[in-house]
Design an enzyme around this catalytic site. Structure first.
Site, PDB file in Angstrom:
ATOM      1  CE  LYS A  89      -3.615   2.430   2.505  1.00 22.86           C
ATOM      2  NZ  LYS A  89      -4.661   2.352   3.557  1.00 22.86           N
ATOM      3  CE  LYS A 103      -6.024   1.938  -0.652  1.00 23.09           C
ATOM      4  NZ  LYS A 103      -6.503   1.992   0.693  1.00 23.09           N
TER       5      LYS A 103
HETATM    6  C1  PBG Z   1      -7.518   3.509   5.551  1.00 24.63           C
HETATM    7  C2  PBG Z   1      -7.748   3.318   4.115  1.00 24.63           C
HETATM    8  C3  PBG Z   1      -7.531   4.256   3.088  1.00 24.63           C
HETATM    9  C4  PBG Z   1      -8.014   3.696   1.931  1.00 24.63           C
HETATM   10  C5  PBG Z   1      -8.473   2.416   2.242  1.00 24.63           C
HETATM   11  N1  PBG Z   1      -8.283   2.194   3.606  1.00 24.63           N
HETATM   12  C6  PBG Z   1      -7.015   5.648   3.132  1.00 24.63           C
HETATM   13  C7  PBG Z   1      -5.694   5.903   3.660  1.00 24.63           C
HETATM   14  O1  PBG Z   1      -4.863   5.014   3.847  1.00 24.63           O
HETATM   15  O2  PBG Z   1      -5.449   7.073   3.960  1.00 24.63           O
HETATM   16  C8  PBG Z   1      -8.048   4.382   0.597  1.00 24.63           C
HETATM   17  C9  PBG Z   1      -9.071   3.928  -0.345  1.00 24.63           C
HETATM   18  C10 PBG Z   1      -9.372   4.845  -1.466  1.00 24.63           C
HETATM   19  O3  PBG Z   1      -8.754   5.895  -1.680  1.00 24.63           O
HETATM   20  O4  PBG Z   1     -10.297   4.489  -2.201  1.00 24.63           O
HETATM   21  N2  PBG Z   1      -6.446   2.874   6.132  1.00 24.63           N
END
Ligand code: PBG
Length: 328
Positions: free
Chosen positions: A196, A254
């Site tokens: 991520k 992601k």
């Molecule tokens: C939270 C989380 C996020 C997303 C999924 N889970 C945001 C972040 O890490 O700040 C992002 C998903 C998206 O942008 O569609 N941990």
């Protein structure tokens, strides 16, 4: 050699093209992200995500039934937490009668076969919008992992099928796996957000949940001490390998489209299914371009999900899931 090989023969018409098509997208490929809010009768459009909504619990059953009827069999849950329930430790995250826990129960009562995956991270519960507990400006790893275990167990108690840790703390997969095993939740799976990235594409999501990271002076911050640097690829492979070794059932890359090189590399090294999250900013970009008449929305949407699958995604978390399922 030409003319023995004329590649265009396999493209002559739709019948032959469909015969030799290598990648087919079906509703089975999708996880549907769902945003849940407190209240009654609320179906609230997210301004930076046109056509996407936050639902209160009473409106969730109708949405779940519709998804099921479209062949969409998995949801990925996120909650918007009321401001007064937020603190630094995300205490509300493991409240057995919290919004997430009630949402899981509501969905399971509506369509028991619907696969329920839950986001496990502290950010929607944190006054700082961080995925971990903050002390002197630092994100504490091990105390956060402890909080995540309590959170995950409360989701499992409520009926979650999979927990989806999106926090990027070190060592959380093994700790979560052990916590689930020790509490007789051996059938609850883990979908690990393994690679991520610290991405600016998450902006609209943070609007949706009011979870943008800030410091104690309310100055905007980033998540670069735990989410990955977009310049790196080996780091993604290392994170993924460790999560698999620690017991992840599914790994994730992601965001999606800007990281398809990583998706392919992760797919090539992974013996567990690979999920890809086509994130909120990717959704917002296409919606904005289509609203201006600059792109053909449906054609580009389908091309994007096909590209994600072709790159190696076994499953795709996408805000387009419902629209794609209606089209194909
Ligand atoms: C939270 C989380 C996020 C997303 C999924 N889970 C945001 C972040 O890490 O700040 C992002 C998903 C998206 O942008 O569609 N941990």
């Amino acid at each position: 050699m030409y003319p023995l090989r004329r590649n265009r023969r396999l493209r002559l018409n739709e019948s032959v093209r469909s015969l030799v098509r290598e990648t087919i997208v079906t509703p089975n490929d999708f996880l549907v992200p769902l945003f849940v809010v407190e209240g009654k009768g609320i179906k609230d459009e997210i301004p930076s995500m046109p056509g996407y909504y936050r639902y209160s619990l009473d409106l969730l059953p109708a949405e779940i039934k519709e998804l099921w009827s479209l062949g969409l069999k998995s949801v990925l849950l996120f909650v918007k937490v009321p401001e007064h329930l937020k603190d630094n430790k995300g205490t509300e995250a493991s409240n057995p009668s919290g919004l997430m826990q009630r949402a899981i129960q509501t969905i399971k009562q509506t369509v028991p076969e619907m696969l329920v995956m839950t986001d496990v991270a502290l950010d929607p519960y944190s006054i700082y919008g961080h995925d971990g507990i903050v002390e002197n400006g630092q994100i504490l790893n091990d105390p956060t992992v402890e909080a995540l275990c309590a959170m995950a167990l409360s989701h499992a108690h409520a009926g979650a099928d999979f927990i989806a840790p999106s926090d990027m703390m070190d060592g959380r997969i093994i700790s979560l796996r052990e916590a689930l095993e020790d509490n007789s939740f051996e059938n609850v799976g883990i979908m690990a957000y393994s690679a991520k990235y610290a991405s600016a594409f998450y902006g609209p999501f943070r609007d949706a949940l009011d979870s943008a990271p800030v410091d104690a002076q309310n100055i905007p911050k980033d998540k670069k001490t735990y989410q990955m640097d977009c310049h790196n690829r080996l780091e993604a492979l290392r994170e993924t390998r460790m999560d698999i070794e620690e017991g992840a059932d599914i790994v994730m890359v992601k965001p999606g489209l800007p990281y398809l090189d990583i998706v392919r590399e992760v797919k090539n090294m992974s013996e567990v299914p690979v999920a890809v999250y086509q994130v909120s900013g990717e959704y917002a970009m296409l919606k904005a371009a289509a609203a201006n008449g600059w792109l053909d929305h449906d054609a580009v949407m389908l091309e994007q999900v096909v590209s994600i699958k072709r790159a190696g995604a076994d499953l795709i978390a996408s805000y387009f899931a419902k629209e794609v399922a209606k089209l194909i």
